[in-house]
Design an enzyme around this catalytic site. Structure first.
Site, PDB file in Angstrom:
ATOM      1  N   ARG A   1      -8.809 -32.646  -5.973  1.00 46.86           N
ATOM      2  CA  ARG A   1      -9.672 -32.663  -7.162  1.00 46.86           C
ATOM      3  C   ARG A   1      -9.566 -34.034  -7.832  1.00 46.86           C
ATOM      4  NH1 ARG A   1      -7.940 -28.196 -11.254  1.00 46.86           N
ATOM      5  NH2 ARG A   1      -8.645 -26.940  -9.482  1.00 46.86           N
TER       6      ARG A   1
ATOM      7  N   HIS B   1      -3.783 -30.835  -8.195  1.00 51.33           N
ATOM      8  CA  HIS B   1      -4.834 -30.972  -7.183  1.00 51.33           C
ATOM      9  C   HIS B   1      -5.178 -32.440  -6.926  1.00 51.33           C
ATOM     10  CE1 HIS B   1      -6.350 -26.842  -6.398  1.00 51.33           C
ATOM     11  NE2 HIS B   1      -5.917 -26.579  -7.619  1.00 51.33           N
TER      12      HIS B   1
ATOM     13  N   ASP C   1      -6.595 -24.151  -3.655  1.00 53.05           N
ATOM     14  CA  ASP C   1      -6.901 -22.820  -4.170  1.00 53.05           C
ATOM     15  C   ASP C   1      -7.582 -22.056  -3.052  1.00 53.05           C
ATOM     16  OD1 ASP C   1      -5.964 -23.614  -6.644  1.00 53.05           O
ATOM     17  OD2 ASP C   1      -7.954 -23.970  -7.484  1.00 53.05           O
TER      18      ASP C   1
ATOM     19  N   GLU D   1      -1.081 -18.182 -11.009  1.00 55.63           N
ATOM     20  CA  GLU D   1      -2.364 -18.099 -10.304  1.00 55.63           C
ATOM     21  C   GLU D   1      -2.123 -17.667  -8.859  1.00 55.63           C
ATOM     22  OE1 GLU D   1      -4.095 -21.998 -10.666  1.00 55.63           O
ATOM     23  OE2 GLU D   1      -4.522 -21.766 -12.804  1.00 55.63           O
TER      24      GLU D   1
ATOM     25  N   HIS E   1      -3.248 -20.329  -6.056  1.00 50.99           N
ATOM     26  CA  HIS E   1      -2.874 -21.741  -6.177  1.00 50.99           C
ATOM     27  C   HIS E   1      -1.574 -22.030  -5.423  1.00 50.99           C
ATOM     28  CE1 HIS E   1      -2.537 -25.469  -8.898  1.00 50.99           C
ATOM     29  NE2 HIS E   1      -1.352 -25.415  -8.294  1.00 50.99           N
TER      30      HIS E   1
END
Length: 273
Positions: A111, A156, A163, A245, A248
């Site tokens: 990301r 990320h 994810d 999460e 994740h």
């Protein structure tokens, strides 16, 4: 007229000579400024599809079906990019899951920092709650930073975090999201929330709710077993889950444990790797 023309020529030559004497050069127009080239990924990064083309990819941040409600900055193409060690570890997990009748599906991989910055701007805009009903129905948007759902840096961006979920084979297609369609809470029963071809994990992806905590005690039965299947397959290959999460995971050791990259998610970023 001939004498007048000669005089003008003489004045022009004299002016040019004077300019040269003062500046040492003739002033030329400045060239137009060119845009700085986009950064590219280091050679340690690869497209996941070049390592394992069987892993499904549903890159949510290139679409409007995410908590922001629009494509996120930096996501030029629906492409999973990871460091090579993380991609190869996913491949090993995929081989084992395929033998059991499942496949991995990734929602987000590397990301760029500009995407994280987009999340931060969105979180500070308390008026924009267009996706609240699905992604954070019980959380006040003013609490997203304090509760840890949004931060100014993301693992990320280091390239080894992913994810993902698992899908039972044969994989049914996931229908396209229609902007403006009625939203359903991400923790609603699977038959009621947005149809995802993932096995039932108890919540949808990116659900800002404590039910998304991997070991939340309200998640039992098949939902808990599915989370354990995903977590076990990835832990065997060196991935560590974020407890808040279920989707994740970060590959350890990270090749870039302290570097937050900002090259765009695009094929050109890893071309030739």
């Amino acid at each position: 007229m001939t004498g007048l023309a000669t005089a003008f020529r003489t004045l022009a030559v004299a002016a040019a000579a004077g300019l040269l004497a003062v500046t040492g050069s003739v002033v030329a127009p400045a060239p137009p400024a060119s845009a700085a080239p986009e950064p590219k990924a280091p050679r340690e990064f690869v497209a996941l599809s070049s390592v394992d083309p069987t892993i499904l990819q549903e890159m949510r941040y290139t679409t409007e079906h995410n908590f922001v409600g629009e494509p996120v900055d930096g996501y030029r193409q629906p492409l999973c990019i990871l460091t090579r060690p993380a991609a190869e570890a996913l491949h090993r997990a995929q081989v084992r899951l395929l033998a059991r009748g499942y496949t991995l599906k990734v929602y987000d991989c590397y990301r760029p920092q500009r995407a994280v910055d987009h999340f931060v701007r969105w979180a500070k805009d308390l008026e924009d709650e267009r996706m609240k009903k699905e992604f954070y129905p019980l959380v006040d948007k003013s609490r997203l930073f304090a509760d840890g759902y949004i931060a100014e840096k993301s693992g990320h961006s280091r390239g080894s975090t992913v994810d993902l979920t698992i899908v039972r084979l044969p994989a049914a297609p996931t229908r396209a999201y229609v902007p403006g369609e009625a939203l359903v809470e991400c923790w609603a029963p699977q038959a009621e929330r947005f149809p995802d071809n993932s096995v039932d994990m108890g919540t949808g992806y990116d659900c800002f709710d404590t039910r998304s905590h991997t070991e939340d005690p309200r998640i039992q039965g098949a939902q808990r077993a599915n989370r354990q299947l995903l977590g076990g397959a990835l832990a065997e290959q060196g991935f560590v889950n974020l407890p808040e999460e279920w989707w994740h995971f970060t590959f350890k050791p990270e090749p870039f444990p302290a570097t937050f990259f900002d090259f765009p998610v695009a094929r050109r970023s890893v071309a030739g790797h």
